[in-house]
Design an enzyme around this catalytic site. Sequence first.
Site, PDB file in Angstrom:
ATOM      1  N   SER A  48       0.858  -1.181   0.000  1.00  0.00           N
ATOM      2  CA  SER A  48       0.000   0.000   0.000  1.00  0.00           C
ATOM      3  C   SER A  48       0.899   1.237   0.000  1.00  0.00           C
ATOM      4  O   SER A  48       2.057   1.167   0.449  1.00  0.00           O
ATOM      5  CB  SER A  48      -0.848  -0.007   1.273  1.00  0.00           C
ATOM      6  N   TYR A  82      -2.266  -0.276  10.619  1.00  0.00           N
ATOM      7  CA  TYR A  82      -2.265  -0.716   9.211  1.00  0.00           C
ATOM      8  C   TYR A  82      -0.929  -0.350   8.561  1.00  0.00           C
ATOM      9  O   TYR A  82      -0.311  -1.177   7.878  1.00  0.00           O
ATOM     10  CB  TYR A  82      -3.439  -0.065   8.473  1.00  0.00           C
TER      11      TYR A  82
HETATM   12  N1  LIG Z   1      -8.735  -0.788  -1.255  1.00  0.00           N
HETATM   13  C1  LIG Z   1      -7.736   0.030  -0.932  1.00  0.00           C
HETATM   14  O1  LIG Z   1      -7.934   1.255  -0.725  1.00  0.00           O
HETATM   15  C2  LIG Z   1      -6.345  -0.509  -0.848  1.00  0.00           C
HETATM   16  C3  LIG Z   1      -5.269   0.415  -0.953  1.00  0.00           C
HETATM   17  C4  LIG Z   1      -3.975  -0.081  -0.860  1.00  0.00           C
HETATM   18  C5  LIG Z   1      -3.760  -1.429  -0.654  1.00  0.00           C
HETATM   19  N2  LIG Z   1      -4.809  -2.290  -0.560  1.00  0.00           N
HETATM   20  C6  LIG Z   1      -4.518  -3.696  -0.297  1.00  0.00           C
HETATM   21  O2  LIG Z   1      -5.101  -4.485  -1.315  1.00  0.00           O
HETATM   22  C7  LIG Z   1      -5.388  -5.797  -0.804  1.00  0.00           C
HETATM   23  C8  LIG Z   1      -6.818  -6.183  -1.186  1.00  0.00           C
HETATM   24  O3  LIG Z   1      -7.709  -5.312  -0.538  1.00  0.00           O
HETATM   25  P1  LIG Z   1      -9.176  -4.963  -1.088  1.00  0.00           P
HETATM   26  O4  LIG Z   1      -9.217  -3.495  -1.241  1.00  0.00           O
HETATM   27  O5  LIG Z   1      -9.533  -5.823  -2.222  1.00  0.00           O
HETATM   28  O6  LIG Z   1     -10.027  -5.332   0.210  1.00  0.00           O
HETATM   29  P2  LIG Z   1     -11.357  -6.206   0.397  1.00  0.00           P
HETATM   30  O7  LIG Z   1     -12.289  -5.968  -0.716  1.00  0.00           O
HETATM   31  O8  LIG Z   1     -11.822  -5.948   1.772  1.00  0.00           O
HETATM   32  O9  LIG Z   1     -10.802  -7.704   0.301  1.00  0.00           O
HETATM   33  C9  LIG Z   1      -9.996  -8.242   1.320  1.00  0.00           C
HETATM   34  C10 LIG Z   1      -9.748  -9.705   1.012  1.00  0.00           C
HETATM   35  O10 LIG Z   1      -8.945 -10.253   2.055  1.00  0.00           O
HETATM   36  C11 LIG Z   1      -9.519 -11.482   2.485  1.00  0.00           C
HETATM   37  N3  LIG Z   1      -9.253 -11.756   3.889  1.00  0.00           N
HETATM   38  C12 LIG Z   1      -9.342 -10.898   4.942  1.00  0.00           C
HETATM   39  N4  LIG Z   1      -9.103 -11.549   6.090  1.00  0.00           N
HETATM   40  C13 LIG Z   1      -8.847 -12.839   5.753  1.00  0.00           C
HETATM   41  C14 LIG Z   1      -8.540 -14.007   6.495  1.00  0.00           C
HETATM   42  N5  LIG Z   1      -8.449 -13.994   7.844  1.00  0.00           N
HETATM   43  N6  LIG Z   1      -8.350 -15.173   5.848  1.00  0.00           N
HETATM   44  C15 LIG Z   1      -8.460 -15.215   4.488  1.00  0.00           C
HETATM   45  N7  LIG Z   1      -8.742 -14.149   3.733  1.00  0.00           N
HETATM   46  C16 LIG Z   1      -8.942 -12.975   4.353  1.00  0.00           C
HETATM   47  C17 LIG Z   1     -11.018 -11.280   2.267  1.00  0.00           C
HETATM   48  O11 LIG Z   1     -11.612 -12.550   2.086  1.00  0.00           O
HETATM   49  P3  LIG Z   1     -12.884 -13.104   2.956  1.00  0.00           P
HETATM   50  O12 LIG Z   1     -13.673 -11.932   3.358  1.00  0.00           O
HETATM   51  O13 LIG Z   1     -13.542 -14.059   2.003  1.00  0.00           O
HETATM   52  O14 LIG Z   1     -12.204 -13.790   4.063  1.00  0.00           O
HETATM   53  C18 LIG Z   1     -11.029 -10.519   0.949  1.00  0.00           C
HETATM   54  O15 LIG Z   1     -10.971 -11.418  -0.122  1.00  0.00           O
HETATM   55  C19 LIG Z   1      -5.160  -5.714   0.712  1.00  0.00           C
HETATM   56  O16 LIG Z   1      -3.901  -6.269   1.021  1.00  0.00           O
HETATM   57  C20 LIG Z   1      -5.145  -4.213   0.983  1.00  0.00           C
HETATM   58  O17 LIG Z   1      -4.386  -3.883   2.110  1.00  0.00           O
HETATM   59  C21 LIG Z   1      -6.094  -1.861  -0.668  1.00  0.00           C
END
Ligand SMILES: NC(=O)c1ccc[n+]([C@@H]2O[C@H](COP(=O)([O-])OP(=O)(O)OC[C@H]3O[C@@H](n4cnc5c(N)ncnc54)[C@H](OP(=O)(O)O)[C@@H]3O)[C@@H](O)[C@H]2O)c1
Length: 280
Positions: A140, A153
């Site tokens: 991130s 975070y």
């Molecule tokens: N969106 C942003 O603004 C942003 C910015 C920078 C970086 N990122 C990074 O991008 C990545 C994806 O994020 P996203 O935005 O797509 O978020 P999201 O829509 O909330 O998805 C998060 C994913 O992580 C999985 N997860 C969470 N806890 C888990 C656990 N205990 N075991 C297995 N799976 C788990 C969830 O699966 P289940 O719910 O099915 O368990 C879901 O598939 C993350 O690493 C995040 O830090 C996001």
Amino acid sequence: MQLKGKRVVLTGASGGIGEAIVGALAEQGAHLVIIGRNQQKLAQIAHAVREMGGVCDVVVADLGTSEGIFDVQQVAHMLGHVDLLINNAGISEFEAFNVQSDDAIERLLHINLISPMKLTKQLLPYLKAAERGLIVNIGSTFGSIGYPGFTSYCASKFGLRGFNEALSRELADTNVDVCYIAPRATQTAINSQQVMAMNDALGVKTDSPLWVAEQILRAVQKDRRRVYLGWPEKFFVRMNALFPGVVANSIIKQLPIIRRYLASVPAPSIEFKSSQNIPR
Ligand SMILES: NC(=O)c1ccc[n+]([C@@H]2O[C@H](COP(=O)([O-])OP(=O)(O)OC[C@H]3O[C@@H](n4cnc5c(N)ncnc54)[C@H](OP(=O)(O)O)[C@@H]3O)[C@@H](O)[C@H]2O)c1
């Protein structure tokens, strides 16, 4: 790396960025193993991939547990080798550090840092068994810039970036490469309503998960090893490394707005377990 027929293990596949990555990889003809806890969502995603004529296996696993990591390792064992591991699963919490519960701090560090480290360790033999293995860690902008309201975070993503850098150097004389990709704010469910409203108030630009997935795919295909997404965020990442005081000054100006949104976050529930441990 060309992706046709490549065996790809993707965590966080049920989330916003993860689902978009699945679509991009399926179009390239990769053999997918998708991981998450939401069985129904994963089944829908796998069904859509198979409808396109693709191959998609589902592992329903909580990566915060040893059993979850073991289940993924078992699938890798059955496959024999893994060409690409994408550590994408993650969680976030927007909260003032002084009121964040110990549980929340541990959860953030566990899911965003410890779990990808453990999973990577378990899958390394299978990545080494590939002709050429690649580990992609999804970090991130907050893995390079400390930001108020995201202290834990940020700690987890700074840690992931450090893990990525050290591991890439440790594996430099092997057939396994390591890549760090840092999205900026993206429109997914990881961001609470308060965060989305605050981003609007601060004029923070956000990306669509589809665009982020395209950039991740491009980085993999073009063998890039460090990618920071979004302008001016990628500039601020460099600026923060060289002149942290300058970036701090501009963030401090945002603090009154950040504090206003922090105040609108619902108070954490009381942890009875902790209070029971207080000696009386
Ligand atoms: N969106 C942003 O603004 C942003 C910015 C920078 C970086 N990122 C990074 O991008 C990545 C994806 O994020 P996203 O935005 O797509 O978020 P999201 O829509 O909330 O998805 C998060 C994913 O992580 C999985 N997860 C969470 N806890 C888990 C656990 N205990 N075991 C297995 N799976 C788990 C969830 O699966 P289940 O719910 O099915 O368990 C879901 O598939 C993350 O690493 C995040 O830090 C996001």
